[in-house]
Design a protein around this motif. Structure first.
Motif, PDB file in Angstrom:
ATOM      1  N   ALA A 154       2.909  11.003   7.733  1.00  0.00           N
ATOM      2  CA  ALA A 154       2.953  10.295   9.017  1.00  0.00           C
ATOM      3  C   ALA A 154       3.692   8.967   8.876  1.00  0.00           C
ATOM      4  CB  ALA A 154       1.532  10.070   9.540  1.00  0.00           C
ATOM      5  N   PHE A 155       3.393   8.228   7.815  1.00  0.00           N
ATOM      6  CA  PHE A 155       4.015   6.919   7.598  1.00  0.00           C
ATOM      7  C   PHE A 155       5.506   7.070   7.302  1.00  0.00           C
ATOM      8  CE2 PHE A 155       5.178   3.432   4.695  1.00  0.00           C
ATOM      9  CZ  PHE A 155       4.995   2.373   5.564  1.00  0.00           C
ATOM     10  N   ASN A 156       5.849   7.984   6.418  1.00  0.00           N
ATOM     11  CA  ASN A 156       7.253   8.160   6.039  1.00  0.00           C
ATOM     12  C   ASN A 156       8.128   8.550   7.221  1.00  0.00           C
ATOM     13  OD1 ASN A 156       6.443   7.529   3.470  1.00  0.00           O
ATOM     14  ND2 ASN A 156       6.828   9.552   2.606  1.00  0.00           N
ATOM     15  N   ARG A 157       7.535   9.235   8.181  1.00  0.00           N
ATOM     16  CA  ARG A 157       8.289   9.641   9.372  1.00  0.00           C
ATOM     17  C   ARG A 157       8.843   8.417  10.097  1.00  0.00           C
ATOM     18  NH1 ARG A 157       5.231  13.040  13.929  1.00  0.00           N
ATOM     19  NH2 ARG A 157       3.729  11.508  13.233  1.00  0.00           N
ATOM     20  N   LEU A 158       8.133   7.281  10.037  1.00  0.00           N
ATOM     21  CA  LEU A 158       8.582   6.074  10.728  1.00  0.00           C
ATOM     22  C   LEU A 158       9.916   5.571  10.194  1.00  0.00           C
ATOM     23  CD1 LEU A 158       5.273   4.011  10.987  1.00  0.00           C
ATOM     24  CD2 LEU A 158       6.243   5.636  12.638  1.00  0.00           C
ATOM     25  N   TRP A 159      10.074   5.589   8.882  1.00  0.00           N
ATOM     26  CA  TRP A 159      11.316   5.069   8.331  1.00  0.00           C
ATOM     27  C   TRP A 159      12.346   6.156   8.033  1.00  0.00           C
ATOM     28  CZ3 TRP A 159      12.523   6.401   3.288  1.00  0.00           C
ATOM     29  CH2 TRP A 159      11.475   6.807   2.475  1.00  0.00           C
ATOM     30  N   GLU A 160      11.902   7.378   7.732  1.00  0.00           N
ATOM     31  CA  GLU A 160      12.866   8.455   7.470  1.00  0.00           C
ATOM     32  C   GLU A 160      13.610   8.862   8.737  1.00  0.00           C
ATOM     33  OE1 GLU A 160      10.466  11.434   5.563  1.00  0.00           O
ATOM     34  OE2 GLU A 160      10.738  10.524   3.579  1.00  0.00           O
ATOM     35  N   SER A 161      12.982   8.628   9.897  1.00  0.00           N
ATOM     36  CA  SER A 161      13.608   8.948  11.181  1.00  0.00           C
ATOM     37  C   SER A 161      14.678   7.931  11.554  1.00  0.00           C
ATOM     38  CB  SER A 161      12.551   8.964  12.277  1.00  0.00           C
ATOM     39  OG  SER A 161      12.073   7.635  12.498  1.00  0.00           O
ATOM     40  N   GLY A 162      14.668   6.790  10.867  1.00  0.00           N
ATOM     41  CA  GLY A 162      15.593   5.719  11.205  1.00  0.00           C
ATOM     42  C   GLY A 162      15.020   4.756  12.238  1.00  0.00           C
ATOM     43  N   ALA A 163      13.807   4.999  12.698  1.00  0.00           N
ATOM     44  CA  ALA A 163      13.178   4.118  13.691  1.00  0.00           C
ATOM     45  C   ALA A 163      12.921   2.738  13.113  1.00  0.00           C
ATOM     46  CB  ALA A 163      11.871   4.727  14.189  1.00  0.00           C
ATOM     47  N   MET A 164      12.661   2.667  11.808  1.00  0.00           N
ATOM     48  CA  MET A 164      12.449   1.405  11.098  1.00  0.00           C
ATOM     49  C   MET A 164      13.081   1.559   9.732  1.00  0.00           C
ATOM     50  SD  MET A 164       8.364   0.749  11.483  1.00  0.00           S
ATOM     51  CE  MET A 164       7.516   0.914  13.047  1.00  0.00           C
ATOM     52  N   LYS A 165      13.383   0.456   9.131  1.00  0.00           N
ATOM     53  CA  LYS A 165      13.752   0.488   7.717  1.00  0.00           C
ATOM     54  C   LYS A 165      12.437   0.573   6.932  1.00  0.00           C
ATOM     55  CE  LYS A 165      18.145  -1.879   8.031  1.00  0.00           C
ATOM     56  NZ  LYS A 165      18.822  -0.659   8.336  1.00  0.00           N
ATOM     57  N   LYS A 166      12.524   1.035   5.691  1.00  0.00           N
ATOM     58  CA  LYS A 166      11.306   1.222   4.901  1.00  0.00           C
ATOM     59  C   LYS A 166      10.518  -0.083   4.785  1.00  0.00           C
ATOM     60  CE  LYS A 166       9.705   3.434   0.643  1.00  0.00           C
ATOM     61  NZ  LYS A 166      10.126   4.142  -0.570  1.00  0.00           N
ATOM     62  N   TRP A 167      11.181  -1.186   4.508  1.00  0.00           N
ATOM     63  CA  TRP A 167      10.495  -2.466   4.355  1.00  0.00           C
ATOM     64  C   TRP A 167       9.834  -2.883   5.665  1.00  0.00           C
ATOM     65  CZ3 TRP A 167      11.563  -6.792   7.194  1.00  0.00           C
ATOM     66  CH2 TRP A 167      12.797  -6.860   7.837  1.00  0.00           C
ATOM     67  N   GLN A 168      10.481  -2.556   6.803  1.00  0.00           N
ATOM     68  CA  GLN A 168       9.895  -2.880   8.101  1.00  0.00           C
ATOM     69  C   GLN A 168       8.626  -2.067   8.347  1.00  0.00           C
ATOM     70  OE1 GLN A 168      13.492  -2.009  10.332  1.00  0.00           O
ATOM     71  NE2 GLN A 168      13.667  -4.171  10.927  1.00  0.00           N
ATOM     72  N   ALA A 169       8.639  -0.813   7.927  1.00  0.00           N
ATOM     73  CA  ALA A 169       7.459   0.035   8.090  1.00  0.00           C
ATOM     74  C   ALA A 169       6.290  -0.530   7.277  1.00  0.00           C
ATOM     75  CB  ALA A 169       7.775   1.471   7.671  1.00  0.00           C
ATOM     76  N   TYR A 170       6.569  -1.005   6.065  1.00  0.00           N
ATOM     77  CA  TYR A 170       5.500  -1.599   5.262  1.00  0.00           C
ATOM     78  C   TYR A 170       4.995  -2.900   5.882  1.00  0.00           C
ATOM     79  CZ  TYR A 170       5.350   1.763   1.516  1.00  0.00           C
ATOM     80  OH  TYR A 170       5.138   2.925   0.802  1.00  0.00           O
ATOM     81  N   LYS A 171       5.884  -3.713   6.421  1.00  0.00           N
ATOM     82  CA  LYS A 171       5.458  -4.948   7.100  1.00  0.00           C
ATOM     83  C   LYS A 171       4.617  -4.611   8.325  1.00  0.00           C
ATOM     84  CE  LYS A 171       7.208  -8.236   4.604  1.00  0.00           C
ATOM     85  NZ  LYS A 171       6.328  -9.130   3.863  1.00  0.00           N
ATOM     86  N   TRP A 172       5.003  -3.573   9.062  1.00  0.00           N
ATOM     87  CA  TRP A 172       4.240  -3.124  10.228  1.00  0.00           C
ATOM     88  C   TRP A 172       2.832  -2.703   9.798  1.00  0.00           C
ATOM     89  CZ3 TRP A 172       2.374   1.894  10.849  1.00  0.00           C
ATOM     90  CH2 TRP A 172       1.761   2.160  12.075  1.00  0.00           C
ATOM     91  N   MET A 173       2.751  -1.902   8.714  1.00  0.00           N
ATOM     92  CA  MET A 173       1.446  -1.453   8.212  1.00  0.00           C
ATOM     93  C   MET A 173       0.587  -2.644   7.820  1.00  0.00           C
ATOM     94  SD  MET A 173       0.328   0.588   4.723  1.00  0.00           S
ATOM     95  CE  MET A 173       1.597   1.785   4.734  1.00  0.00           C
ATOM     96  N   GLN A 174       1.177  -3.589   7.107  1.00  0.00           N
ATOM     97  CA  GLN A 174       0.424  -4.769   6.683  1.00  0.00           C
ATOM     98  C   GLN A 174      -0.130  -5.523   7.889  1.00  0.00           C
ATOM     99  OE1 GLN A 174       3.850  -6.017   4.087  1.00  0.00           O
ATOM    100  NE2 GLN A 174       2.184  -6.900   2.897  1.00  0.00           N
ATOM    101  N   ALA A 175       0.689  -5.742   8.891  1.00  0.00           N
ATOM    102  CA  ALA A 175       0.251  -6.475  10.085  1.00  0.00           C
ATOM    103  C   ALA A 175      -0.794  -5.683  10.862  1.00  0.00           C
ATOM    104  CB  ALA A 175       1.460  -6.786  10.974  1.00  0.00           C
ATOM    105  N   LYS A 176      -0.593  -4.399  11.007  1.00  0.00           N
ATOM    106  CA  LYS A 176      -1.500  -3.547  11.790  1.00  0.00           C
ATOM    107  C   LYS A 176      -2.903  -3.532  11.187  1.00  0.00           C
ATOM    108  CE  LYS A 176      -0.734  -1.252  14.965  1.00  0.00           C
ATOM    109  NZ  LYS A 176      -1.061  -1.574  16.392  1.00  0.00           N
ATOM    110  N   PHE A 177      -3.000  -3.528   9.863  1.00  0.00           N
ATOM    111  CA  PHE A 177      -4.297  -3.393   9.205  1.00  0.00           C
ATOM    112  C   PHE A 177      -4.759  -4.654   8.483  1.00  0.00           C
ATOM    113  CE2 PHE A 177      -2.640   0.957   9.545  1.00  0.00           C
ATOM    114  CZ  PHE A 177      -3.652   1.498  10.311  1.00  0.00           C
ATOM    115  N   GLY A 178      -4.011  -5.741   8.627  1.00  0.00           N
ATOM    116  CA  GLY A 178      -4.409  -6.992   7.993  1.00  0.00           C
ATOM    117  C   GLY A 178      -4.395  -6.918   6.471  1.00  0.00           C
ATOM    118  N   LEU A 179      -3.381  -6.276   5.925  1.00  0.00           N
ATOM    119  CA  LEU A 179      -3.276  -6.080   4.477  1.00  0.00           C
ATOM    120  C   LEU A 179      -2.220  -7.006   3.892  1.00  0.00           C
ATOM    121  CD1 LEU A 179      -3.095  -2.165   4.497  1.00  0.00           C
ATOM    122  CD2 LEU A 179      -5.129  -3.575   4.113  1.00  0.00           C
ATOM    123  N   ASN A 180      -2.391  -7.373   2.649  1.00  0.00           N
ATOM    124  CA  ASN A 180      -1.307  -8.069   1.960  1.00  0.00           C
ATOM    125  C   ASN A 180      -0.454  -7.022   1.253  1.00  0.00           C
ATOM    126  OD1 ASN A 180      -2.353  -7.558  -0.721  1.00  0.00           O
ATOM    127  ND2 ASN A 180      -3.784  -9.248  -0.431  1.00  0.00           N
TER     128      ASN A 180
END
Length: 133
Positions: A75-101
């Motif tokens: 599910a997560f890889n689909r976000l960046w493999e689709s080109g909707a986000m760059k991989k680093w952006q997807a990780y930043k999104w995940m961090q912000a969404k769940f309050g993770l470092n």
């Protein structure tokens, strides 16, 4: 390289570093290692080790949690493999969404609950961005 000291979260036995062939037999990748519960296969928990450092890639997981993590990665890889986000952006999104470092934002460290939450949030993004499976 020094082996990490890890206890199994299910049975509390020590985990031991083994070649991946100990679990995957002939499907193992040469040179790859796993931390495997000392009670394997009775206790079916293990996690991969990084090639260069032999540090664990996450936490030991049983079959149910490993399956959930695979689903979360898809599910997560689909976000960046689709080109909707760059991989680093997807990780930043995940961090912000769940309050993770950055040290916590690794699916290999997630519980089943957090995997379910990530899958649901990724599905929302996919629907909003009209990504295909």
């Amino acid at each position: 390289m020094k082996q990490a000291k890890i206890r199994c979260p299910y049975c509390h036995a020590q985990a031991v570093l083994r070649p991946s062939a100990a679990v995957y037999q002939d499907k193992a990748q040469p040179g790859r290692h796993l931390y495997v519960c000392a009670r394997y296969p009775r206790c079916d928990s293990y996690v991969g080790a990084h090639e260069g450092t032999l540090l664990p890639m996450g936490t030991l997981a049983n079959g149910d949690l490993r399956n959930k993590r695979i689903q979360a990665h898809r599910a997560f890889n689909r976000l960046w493999e689709s080109g909707a986000m760059k991989k680093w952006q997807a990780y930043k999104w995940m961090q912000a969404k769940f309050g993770l470092n950055s040290g916590q934002a690794h699916i290999a460290m997630f519980s089943e609950f957090l995997c379910d939450q990530l899958i649901a949030e990724c599905d929302k993004v996919a629907i909003n961005m009209r990504l295909t499976a």
